[in-house]
Design a protein around this motif. Structure first.
Motif, PDB file in Angstrom:
ATOM      1  N   TYR A   1       0.103   1.027  -5.149  1.00 32.90           N
ATOM      2  CA  TYR A   1      -0.580   0.080  -4.267  1.00 32.90           C
ATOM      3  C   TYR A   1      -2.085   0.345  -4.199  1.00 32.90           C
ATOM      4  O   TYR A   1      -2.890  -0.573  -4.131  1.00 32.90           O
ATOM      5  CB  TYR A   1       0.026   0.152  -2.861  1.00 32.90           C
ATOM      6  CG  TYR A   1      -0.792  -0.560  -1.810  1.00 32.90           C
ATOM      7  CD1 TYR A   1      -0.815  -1.951  -1.749  1.00 32.90           C
ATOM      8  CD2 TYR A   1      -1.548   0.153  -0.883  1.00 32.90           C
ATOM      9  CE1 TYR A   1      -1.583  -2.605  -0.798  1.00 32.90           C
ATOM     10  CE2 TYR A   1      -2.302  -0.494   0.077  1.00 32.90           C
ATOM     11  CZ  TYR A   1      -2.320  -1.882   0.117  1.00 32.90           C
ATOM     12  OH  TYR A   1      -3.076  -2.527   1.050  1.00 32.90           O
ATOM     13  N   TRP A   2      -2.451   1.623  -4.244  1.00 33.16           N
ATOM     14  CA  TRP A   2      -3.855   1.977  -4.023  1.00 33.16           C
ATOM     15  C   TRP A   2      -4.748   1.583  -5.194  1.00 33.16           C
ATOM     16  O   TRP A   2      -5.969   1.590  -5.064  1.00 33.16           O
ATOM     17  CB  TRP A   2      -3.960   3.473  -3.728  1.00 33.16           C
ATOM     18  CG  TRP A   2      -3.229   3.819  -2.479  1.00 33.16           C
ATOM     19  CD1 TRP A   2      -2.042   4.468  -2.370  1.00 33.16           C
ATOM     20  CD2 TRP A   2      -3.626   3.479  -1.151  1.00 33.16           C
ATOM     21  NE1 TRP A   2      -1.660   4.554  -1.054  1.00 33.16           N
ATOM     22  CE2 TRP A   2      -2.611   3.965  -0.275  1.00 33.16           C
ATOM     23  CE3 TRP A   2      -4.726   2.816  -0.600  1.00 33.16           C
ATOM     24  CZ2 TRP A   2      -2.681   3.798   1.096  1.00 33.16           C
ATOM     25  CZ3 TRP A   2      -4.795   2.660   0.770  1.00 33.16           C
ATOM     26  CH2 TRP A   2      -3.785   3.150   1.607  1.00 33.16           C
TER      27      TRP A   2
ATOM     28  N   SER B   1       7.864   2.822  -1.554  1.00 33.37           N
ATOM     29  CA  SER B   1       7.179   3.064  -0.289  1.00 33.37           C
ATOM     30  C   SER B   1       8.146   3.716   0.692  1.00 33.37           C
ATOM     31  O   SER B   1       9.353   3.443   0.665  1.00 33.37           O
ATOM     32  CB  SER B   1       6.675   1.747   0.307  1.00 33.37           C
ATOM     33  OG  SER B   1       5.771   1.103  -0.557  1.00 33.37           O
TER      34      SER B   1
ATOM     35  N   GLY C   1      -5.468  -2.561  -2.014  1.00 31.69           N
ATOM     36  CA  GLY C   1      -5.469  -1.134  -1.725  1.00 31.69           C
ATOM     37  C   GLY C   1      -6.863  -0.542  -1.739  1.00 31.69           C
ATOM     38  O   GLY C   1      -7.225   0.285  -0.891  1.00 31.69           O
ATOM     39  N   LYS C   2      -7.668  -0.985  -2.694  1.00 31.44           N
ATOM     40  CA  LYS C   2      -9.047  -0.503  -2.768  1.00 31.44           C
ATOM     41  C   LYS C   2      -9.846  -0.951  -1.546  1.00 31.44           C
ATOM     42  O   LYS C   2     -10.695  -0.213  -1.030  1.00 31.44           O
ATOM     43  CB  LYS C   2      -9.691  -1.012  -4.047  1.00 31.44           C
ATOM     44  CG  LYS C   2      -9.095  -0.394  -5.315  1.00 31.44           C
ATOM     45  CD  LYS C   2      -9.726  -0.995  -6.558  1.00 31.44           C
ATOM     46  CE  LYS C   2      -9.119  -0.403  -7.825  1.00 31.44           C
ATOM     47  NZ  LYS C   2      -9.693  -1.009  -9.059  1.00 31.44           N
TER      48      LYS C   2
ATOM     49  N   GLU D   1      -5.462   6.740   1.672  1.00 34.20           N
ATOM     50  CA  GLU D   1      -4.469   6.944   0.621  1.00 34.20           C
ATOM     51  C   GLU D   1      -3.596   8.167   0.911  1.00 34.20           C
ATOM     52  O   GLU D   1      -4.073   9.234   1.266  1.00 34.20           O
ATOM     53  CB  GLU D   1      -5.160   7.122  -0.736  1.00 34.20           C
ATOM     54  CG  GLU D   1      -4.192   7.216  -1.897  1.00 34.20           C
ATOM     55  CD  GLU D   1      -4.892   7.214  -3.242  1.00 34.20           C
ATOM     56  OE1 GLU D   1      -4.212   7.376  -4.262  1.00 34.20           O
ATOM     57  OE2 GLU D   1      -6.148   7.048  -3.263  1.00 34.20           O
TER      58      GLU D   1
ATOM     59  N   ASP E   1       2.372   4.661  -4.466  1.00 33.97           N
ATOM     60  CA  ASP E   1       1.146   5.137  -5.096  1.00 33.97           C
ATOM     61  C   ASP E   1       0.413   4.025  -5.837  1.00 33.97           C
ATOM     62  O   ASP E   1      -0.820   3.944  -5.815  1.00 33.97           O
ATOM     63  CB  ASP E   1       1.459   6.276  -6.070  1.00 33.97           C
ATOM     64  CG  ASP E   1       1.966   7.525  -5.357  1.00 33.97           C
ATOM     65  OD1 ASP E   1       1.740   7.640  -4.131  1.00 33.97           O
ATOM     66  OD2 ASP E   1       2.598   8.367  -6.015  1.00 33.97           O
TER      67      ASP E   1
ATOM     68  N   ARG F   1      -8.925   1.285   1.354  1.00 36.52           N
ATOM     69  CA  ARG F   1      -9.573   2.596   1.232  1.00 36.52           C
ATOM     70  C   ARG F   1     -11.051   2.528   1.586  1.00 36.52           C
ATOM     71  O   ARG F   1     -11.611   3.458   2.165  1.00 36.52           O
ATOM     72  CB  ARG F   1      -9.410   3.129  -0.192  1.00 36.52           C
ATOM     73  CG  ARG F   1      -8.034   3.698  -0.471  1.00 36.52           C
ATOM     74  CD  ARG F   1      -8.018   4.470  -1.766  1.00 36.52           C
ATOM     75  NE  ARG F   1      -8.401   3.647  -2.911  1.00 36.52           N
ATOM     76  CZ  ARG F   1      -8.568   4.140  -4.141  1.00 36.52           C
ATOM     77  NH1 ARG F   1      -8.422   5.427  -4.373  1.00 36.52           N
ATOM     78  NH2 ARG F   1      -8.880   3.323  -5.135  1.00 36.52           N
TER      79      ARG F   1
ATOM     80  N   THR G   1      -4.504  -1.438  -6.478  1.00 33.12           N
ATOM     81  CA  THR G   1      -4.635  -2.891  -6.382  1.00 33.12           C
ATOM     82  C   THR G   1      -5.933  -3.253  -5.663  1.00 33.12           C
ATOM     83  O   THR G   1      -6.563  -2.410  -5.013  1.00 33.12           O
ATOM     84  CB  THR G   1      -3.458  -3.505  -5.619  1.00 33.12           C
ATOM     85  OG1 THR G   1      -3.500  -3.077  -4.241  1.00 33.12           O
ATOM     86  CG2 THR G   1      -2.122  -3.082  -6.239  1.00 33.12           C
TER      87      THR G   1
ATOM     88  N   LYS H   1       4.437   4.076   4.437  1.00 38.24           N
ATOM     89  CA  LYS H   1       3.548   4.760   3.507  1.00 38.24           C
ATOM     90  C   LYS H   1       3.622   4.014   2.177  1.00 38.24           C
ATOM     91  O   LYS H   1       4.638   4.070   1.479  1.00 38.24           O
ATOM     92  CB  LYS H   1       3.977   6.218   3.326  1.00 38.24           C
ATOM     93  CG  LYS H   1       3.066   7.016   2.405  1.00 38.24           C
ATOM     94  CD  LYS H   1       3.575   8.445   2.288  1.00 38.24           C
ATOM     95  CE  LYS H   1       2.682   9.265   1.369  1.00 38.24           C
ATOM     96  NZ  LYS H   1       3.191  10.661   1.220  1.00 38.24           N
TER      97      LYS H   1
END
Length: 273
Positions: free
Chosen positions: A133-134, A116, A139-140, A150, A131, A143, A136, A128
């Motif tokens: 993480y998104w 990060s 993360g979802k 993202e 990558d 989003r 997980t 930030k």
């Protein structure tokens, strides 16, 4: 995400900001030669700073500290550290450039995957996520709440519940910590070679019971280039080892706040769940 933040925060802060108590997950002996640390993410030529200059002064110019008593070496190294304007800290899970003014920029790794990005300027923090993480669950959820999040930085302050812990990584600034005052009973333990340059090894103990080893440059300024600490885990939950390298002294720290970021308060409840 806060739980993830804590893993590496403890590892680094225990060594730097909390008196070298040595709480971390680094593997190997506290008497390692430094070969593993060369892989910590430093892309500069060995023994050089990011501009190709000797990292601690003129190459080949002995400062003679190895000939002094251990206590005097510690005093000179402490003085040299206090006079430095900036430094790069390399540890397991952290690659950060910091200056005396409190600016901080670099990468931190909270879980397996890409690192990060972390930026701090004054009280303001930008993070930030890596990558991975998104993908997980958290993360979802982020989003879903903030479409297009993202790839962007989250912005907040030191007081933010979500970014407060990551910002502590920047508080672990050796330029703003009196590291040498936390250690006593200094002894010399010979010379070693780190990145092609000689360093004298100082060993001591802290009031908290940690053993510490400081590697002091014998060329140029007598600056610490590596610190190791180890604390027995007997009767204490804070046992373990921690190792970090210090390099790129007096290099400018460029802190450029990202132009497009997301106010972390919009998703803070998801971060701390």
């Amino acid at each position: 995400m806060t739980k993830t933040f804590g893993t590496w925060t403890v590892a680094v802060l225990a060594a730097v900001a909390m008196g070298l108590s040595g709480c971390g997950s680094d593997s190997g002996s506290a008497r390692t030669s430094g070969a593993k640390d060369e892989k910590a993410g430093d892309s500069s030529p060995k023994g050089k700073d990011s501009r190709g200059r000797p990292a601690t002064g003129r190459a080949g110019t002995s400062n003679g500290v190895e000939k002094l008593p251990a206590t005097e070496i510690a005093e000179k190294a402490s003085e040299a550290l206090r006079s430095a304007d900036s430094v790069r800290l390399l540890a397991k899970g952290a690659n950060l450039r910091m200056d005396r003014a409190g600016n901080c920029a670099g990468t931190v790794t909270f879980q397996p995957g890409s690192p990060s990005r972390l930026i701090r300027k004054g009280e303001k923090i930008w993070l930030k996520p890596e990558d991975s993480y998104w993908a997980t669950k958290q993360g979802k959820a982020v989003r879903a709440k903030v479409p297009g999040a993202e790839g962007k930085y989250f912005a907040g302050t030191k007081s933010s519940l979500a970014l407060g812990l990551p910002s502590l990584m920047c508080d672990a600034n050796p330029l703003r910590q009196d590291l040498f005052s936390k250690v006593g009973k200094w002894t010399k333990d010979g010379l070693v070679t780190l990145g092609g340059r000689k360093a004298v090894v100082l060993r001591g103990t802290t009031a908290e019971g940690a053993s510490a080893a400081f590697f002091i440059a014998t060329e140029g300024k007598p600056l610490p280039v590596k610190v190791e600490s180890e604390r027995s885990s007997k009767g204490s939950p804070q046992g373990g080892q921690a190792t970090f390298r210090l390099t790129d002294y007096d290099e400018p720290v460029t802190v450029t706040p990202p132009g497009d970021s997301i106010d972390v308060s919009k998703v803070e409840s998801l971060f701390i769940s």
